[in-house]
Design an enzyme around this catalytic site. Structure first.
Site, PDB file in Angstrom:
ATOM      1  N   TYR A 145       0.843  -1.198   0.000  1.00 11.10           N
ATOM      2  CA  TYR A 145       0.000   0.000   0.000  1.00 11.10           C
ATOM      3  C   TYR A 145       0.883   1.255   0.000  1.00 11.10           C
ATOM      4  CZ  TYR A 145      -3.868  -3.116   1.495  1.00 11.10           C
ATOM      5  OH  TYR A 145      -4.819  -4.108   1.578  1.00 11.10           O
ATOM      6  N   LYS A 176      -1.053  -8.157  -2.699  1.00  7.35           N
ATOM      7  CA  LYS A 176      -2.405  -7.668  -2.446  1.00  7.35           C
ATOM      8  C   LYS A 176      -2.345  -6.154  -2.595  1.00  7.35           C
ATOM      9  CE  LYS A 176      -5.873  -7.409   1.177  1.00  7.35           C
ATOM     10  NZ  LYS A 176      -6.386  -7.928   2.427  1.00  7.35           N
TER      11      LYS A 176
HETATM   12  P1  FBP Z   1     -10.857  -5.148   3.352  1.00  9.75           P
HETATM   13  O1  FBP Z   1     -11.358  -6.065   2.264  1.00  9.75           O
HETATM   14  O2  FBP Z   1     -11.810  -5.086   4.517  1.00  9.75           O
HETATM   15  O3  FBP Z   1     -10.482  -3.791   2.803  1.00  9.75           O
HETATM   16  O4  FBP Z   1      -9.548  -5.817   3.925  1.00  9.75           O
HETATM   17  C1  FBP Z   1      -8.337  -5.707   3.268  1.00  9.75           C
HETATM   18  C2  FBP Z   1      -7.270  -5.121   4.159  1.00  9.75           C
HETATM   19  O5  FBP Z   1      -6.019  -5.117   3.521  1.00  9.75           O
HETATM   20  C3  FBP Z   1      -7.129  -5.822   5.492  1.00  9.75           C
HETATM   21  O6  FBP Z   1      -6.331  -6.952   5.416  1.00  9.75           O
HETATM   22  C4  FBP Z   1      -6.569  -4.724   6.343  1.00  9.75           C
HETATM   23  O7  FBP Z   1      -6.929  -4.843   7.665  1.00  9.75           O
HETATM   24  C5  FBP Z   1      -7.222  -3.516   5.791  1.00  9.75           C
HETATM   25  O8  FBP Z   1      -7.600  -3.793   4.467  1.00  9.75           O
HETATM   26  C6  FBP Z   1      -6.302  -2.333   5.820  1.00  9.75           C
HETATM   27  O9  FBP Z   1      -7.099  -1.220   5.693  1.00  9.75           O
HETATM   28  P2  FBP Z   1      -6.531   0.223   5.471  1.00  9.75           P
HETATM   29  O10 FBP Z   1      -6.634   0.426   3.997  1.00  9.75           O
HETATM   30  O11 FBP Z   1      -7.445   1.114   6.243  1.00  9.75           O
HETATM   31  O12 FBP Z   1      -5.118   0.234   5.964  1.00  9.75           O
END
Ligand code: FBP
Length: 255
Positions: A145, A176
């Protein structure tokens, strides 16, 4: 070294159920009286026949008996953070590959916030984890991310493809990443990932028609599937929705 993804994919595609939001967002943001219970999630994973369920170490330890009984592969998340710190993001390592193996995990997950001031530390930890996991034939899923002050738009074409390419360069088996709603951008990201497979995070809960449209776009873009949390376990009918998601993911692999 390349590791087999057989235990966590079906016909090369995958649907994972993510449940680390209790740590990442806190119970007040995401949970109700029902989905606050990890057993509820294990049951969805089991009845929905997911390719894996993602937990942090604490849940994996305390609910280990039920996870094992479900037969659903455990994907142990090895790092995490709360949302309370407002500084540049860093996801601290909380568990090891050895612990994942003793808990019966079939894959490990690790978040890297590319663009953060602390990127280097997460990269270094990832590289050690990747080496150890591969030596034990355990696949590694990198949550990549783009985050931090330097990042203006986490889901821009540039940042999506950069996330995907980073995953390939650092040796992740699956990346992911998030989907920004532009199919062409995601196609480019999938291409950028080369032989690293792409799965997409579900994101905040949407209405189910819009979500299923995203699932279709994601699959059209060449991703192998999704790692979804909130959109499923916040749904009034998680198993009904799971079936619809699976129909899309595996639609062209049926014969
Ligand atoms: P979701 O499908 O609920 O978005 O989950 C994916 C995820 O990557 C989780 O594994 C993690 O807890 C969350 O999203 C992280 O969220 P953020 O984008 O707020 O950091």
């Amino acid at each position: 070294m390349s590791v087999s993804l057989n235990k966590i994919t079906t016909k090369g595609r995958a649907l994972y159920l993510a449940y680390d939001q209790g740590l990442e967002h806190g119970p007040e943001v995401d949970f109700n009286d029902v989905n606050i219970d990890p057993l509820y999630i294990i049951n969805i994973a089991k009845k929905g026949k997911y390719n894996g369920v993602v937990f942090q170490k604490g849940i994996a330890e305390k609910y280990n008996k039920e996870i094992k009984k479900s037969g659903i592969p455990l994907i142990l998340k090895l790092n995490g953070k709360t949302k309370l710190v407002k500084d540049e993001p860093i996801s601290a390592q909380l568990a090891t590959v050895g612990e994942a193996v003793s808990l019966g995990a079939k894959a490990v997950g690790f978040t890297i916030y590319i663009g953060s001031k602390y990127e280097e530390q997460m990269m270094e930890e990832f590289s050690k984890i990747q080496r150890e996991a591969h030596s034990k034939n355990i696949p590694v899923i990198a949550w990549i991310y783009p985050r931090g002050k330097a990042i203006k738009n986490a889901v821009s074409r540039e940042n999506l493809s950069y996330s995907a390419r980073t995953a390939l360069e650092i040796g992740a088996d699956i990346a992911k990443i998030q989907y920004g709603g532009k199919k062409d951008d995601l196609k480019w990201a999938v291409k950028s990932a080369g032989r690293t497979r792409i799965v997409i995070a579900g994101g905040v809960k949407k209405n189910e028609r819009d979500f299923l449209k995203d699932v279709k776009d994601v699959m059209d873009s060449g991703a192998i599937g999704l790692a979804v949390g909130r959109n499923v376990w916040k749904s009034k009918d998680p198993l009904g929705l799971t079936k619809q998601i699976k129909d899309i993911i595996w639609s062209k692999t049926k014969n």
